[in-house]
Enzyme design. Structure first.
Site, PDB file in Angstrom:
ATOM      1  N   LYS A   1      -3.072   9.985  -2.998  1.00  0.00           N
ATOM      2  CA  LYS A   1      -2.408  11.158  -2.430  1.00  0.00           C
ATOM      3  C   LYS A   1      -1.500  11.878  -3.433  1.00  0.00           C
ATOM      4  O   LYS A   1      -1.998  12.508  -4.355  1.00  0.00           O
ATOM      5  CB  LYS A   1      -1.685  10.770  -1.142  1.00  0.00           C
ATOM      6  CG  LYS A   1      -2.675  10.417  -0.013  1.00  0.00           C
ATOM      7  CD  LYS A   1      -2.020  10.329   1.321  1.00  0.00           C
ATOM      8  CE  LYS A   1      -3.012   9.987   2.415  1.00  0.00           C
ATOM      9  NZ  LYS A   1      -3.905  11.104   2.782  1.00  0.00           N
TER      10      LYS A   1
ATOM     11  N   ASP B   1       0.858  -1.192   0.000  1.00  0.00           N
ATOM     12  CA  ASP B   1       0.000   0.000   0.000  1.00  0.00           C
ATOM     13  C   ASP B   1       0.894   1.241   0.000  1.00  0.00           C
ATOM     14  O   ASP B   1       1.448   1.621   1.027  1.00  0.00           O
ATOM     15  CB  ASP B   1      -0.899  -0.049   1.239  1.00  0.00           C
ATOM     16  CG  ASP B   1      -1.787   1.174   1.395  1.00  0.00           C
ATOM     17  OD1 ASP B   1      -1.569   2.173   0.678  1.00  0.00           O
ATOM     18  OD2 ASP B   1      -2.690   1.136   2.252  1.00  0.00           O
TER      19      ASP B   1
ATOM     20  N   THR C   1     -18.977   3.684 -11.172  1.00  0.00           N
ATOM     21  CA  THR C   1     -19.443   4.585 -12.223  1.00  0.00           C
ATOM     22  C   THR C   1     -18.299   5.274 -12.945  1.00  0.00           C
ATOM     23  O   THR C   1     -18.224   5.276 -14.166  1.00  0.00           O
ATOM     24  CB  THR C   1     -20.401   5.643 -11.642  1.00  0.00           C
ATOM     25  OG1 THR C   1     -21.530   4.981 -11.072  1.00  0.00           O
ATOM     26  CG2 THR C   1     -20.881   6.595 -12.733  1.00  0.00           C
TER      27      THR C   1
END
Length: 496
Positions: free
Chosen positions: A354, A323, A378
């Site tokens: 970020k 991560d 979406t």
């Protein structure tokens, strides 16, 4: 009929179609001026000041957001300096929780939408999973794939770090279940049972995470988050397994044997948890780990630790996810912090957000879903973010910002080490890579007082864990900014 509607619209606006196009071009080409960066902080009021307090009162009437520190004048903020609505100009070494890559109002970003095509990509915001623009594949290839971790040839954009990790977990589970089924298609029982969250369509699977880690605030990501109780309390979450992340003694060169033993202890524990999951469940399909545990207190792991964790993942054929939401984008002196670890091969998945401006995940081709709509929402990201990221990456290269970050980071870490030697009762355990630095205080109360007093003298910094001060400057943070910060910190320490 279509052309008639266009003509009618032009008549209603009073602007002929060709003039409307010219006006769009004019708006896109508007040049935004950037003032010069201040040479030093300038404080006019306490922080928060009266205007910030009034704005917070207004906000509180419609939103519970007691986490707000102060309100910002983003028109006046520039480079490494953040300016609040009361006119206080502060050196910012926190940068929106490590999210400002090349400083406030950088000209390259202000001009990023100075074209009709860029502006239209921004305002039309396509549902990229079903209706991407003609240039989307080119943008992905030229921008995100230009900095892809070696060995990861697949990328999917997302809106934030949490949803990037959520979808990475799904890839882990898909890979495991594909092996379990032997490659066959879903059967009727699996398709029906998953609709009521029951086996076999909803299998008992999990992801291994580590004490002190932070991976997001949505359901599965929150199940893997272990940094502060306030993130998790009262939220029903899957009871996924957790293991120990190394906790080293500093200075590192004085505790080599102890820290090596800590690595081996933590690796043995992780393997034991993974092994036992296959007997008692839930079965672990992958591991998620930060290169530096940021929110949890800036805890570092050695190269040996990360290499050993990769070896365990390969042994059990589970997915190794790093991560890089906080560490990605250059603050450690490399685009990806895991590049420092000398891994035998790339991780299976790397998530980001970020400083990369868009969220997303890189992964190996073996993890590609076989069916559509399995990794989907979406928008699946935002092309406008890639336009900004393109400007950021070009600036990093043209201004040699990774090397500058390494130089500034050396000044920061040397300075922090000097201050802890001179104020041993207050500071300890200076550590960092690049400008991604931290130092511990003797107590939580001391840490909080230092942060408050730093703000009084014009430096905006942040805390993490129980006692750590964390530094998260932009990539345009230079050696002179590092000296300025260290001088201000010394002034505060002398006041105790």
């Amino acid at each position: 009929m279509i052309s008639g509607r266009i003509f009618s619209l032009s008549n209603r606006t009073g602007i002929p179609k060709f003039q409307l196009t010219r006006k769009l071009s004019s708006v896109a080409a508007t040049k935004l001026e950037t003032p010069p960066e201040p040479t030093e902080p300038r404080m006019l009021t306490a922080v928060p000041g009266p205007k910030s307090k009034q704005l917070h009162s207004d906000l509180s009437k419609m939103q519970s957001m007691d986490s707000v520190h102060f309100f910002v004048d983003y028109d006046a903020s520039v480079g490494n300096y953040i300016v609040d609505v009361d006119g206080n100009t502060m050196l910012d070494v926190f940068t929106q929780i490590s999210s400002v890559p090349i400083g406030y109002n950088h000209p390259a970003l202000l001009s990023a939408f100075n074209s009709d095509s860029a502006m239209r990509a921004l305002v039309n915001r396509p549902a990229l999973g079903v209706y991407p623009g003609a240039d989307w594949a080119t943008r992905l290839n030229q921008v995100l794939m230009s900095v892809a971790p070696q060995g990861l040839d697949q990328v999917t954009t997302m809106m934030c770090g949490s949803c990037s990790n959520e979808n990475a977990f799904k890839l882990m589970h898909f890979y495991h279940m594909e092996k379990e089924r032997g490659g066959r298609a879903f059967n009727q029982q699996e398709m029906e049972s998953c609709m009521i969250n029951q086996a076999p369509g909803t299998p008992d699977l999990s992801v291994l995470s580590f004490h002190g880690g932070f991976h997001g605030r949505t359901a599965a990501s929150l199940a893997c988050t272990h940094s502060k109780y306030i993130h998790k309390i009262d939220v029903p979450l899957a009871q996924w397994q957790v293991s120990d992340f190394p906790r080293y003694k500093y200075p590192l060169d004085q505790f080599v044997a102890e820290n090596n033993a800590e690595d081996e202890r933590c690796l043995a524990m992780a393997e034991d948890v993974i092994h036992n999951s296959r007997k008692t469940g839930p079965t672990i399909t992958g591991v998620i780990v930060e290169p530096i545990q940021a929110e949890g207190g800036d805890h570092h792991g050695s190269n040996r630790w990360f290499q050993g964790l990769q070896d365990i993942c390969k042994k059990y054929d589970i997915i190794y996810l790093i991560d890089e939401v906080q560490t990605g984008g250059g603050p450690t002196g490399k685009i990806w912090c895991h590049e420092w670890f000398e891994l035998a091969e790339s991780p299976d998945i790397v998530t980001f957000s970020k400083k990369m401006l868009t969220g997303g995940l890189y992964h190996k081709s073996k993890l590609r879903p076989k069916q559509p709509y399995r990794i989907f929402n979406t928008w699946v990201g935002d092309p406008g973010k890639l336009i900004l990221l393109d400007a950021v990456l070009k600036t990093i290269r043209s201004e040699n910002l990774l090397e500058e970050t390494s130089k500034s980071g050396t000044v920061l870490l040397d300075g922090l080490t000097d201050l802890q030697n001179r104020f041993p009762g207050y500071l300890n355990s200076a550590r960092g890579r690049g400008t991604f630095c931290a130092i511990n205080c003797d107590t939580t109360d001391r840490r909080d007082k230092i942060l408050n007093q730093l703000r009084e003298v014009g430096v905006h910094a942040g805390g993490c864990g129980d006692t750590a001060i964390r530094l998260r400057p932009a990539l345009v943070f230079k050696e002179q900014h590092a000296h300025l910060f260290l001088n201000k910190l010394e002034t505060v320490l002398k006041s105790f």
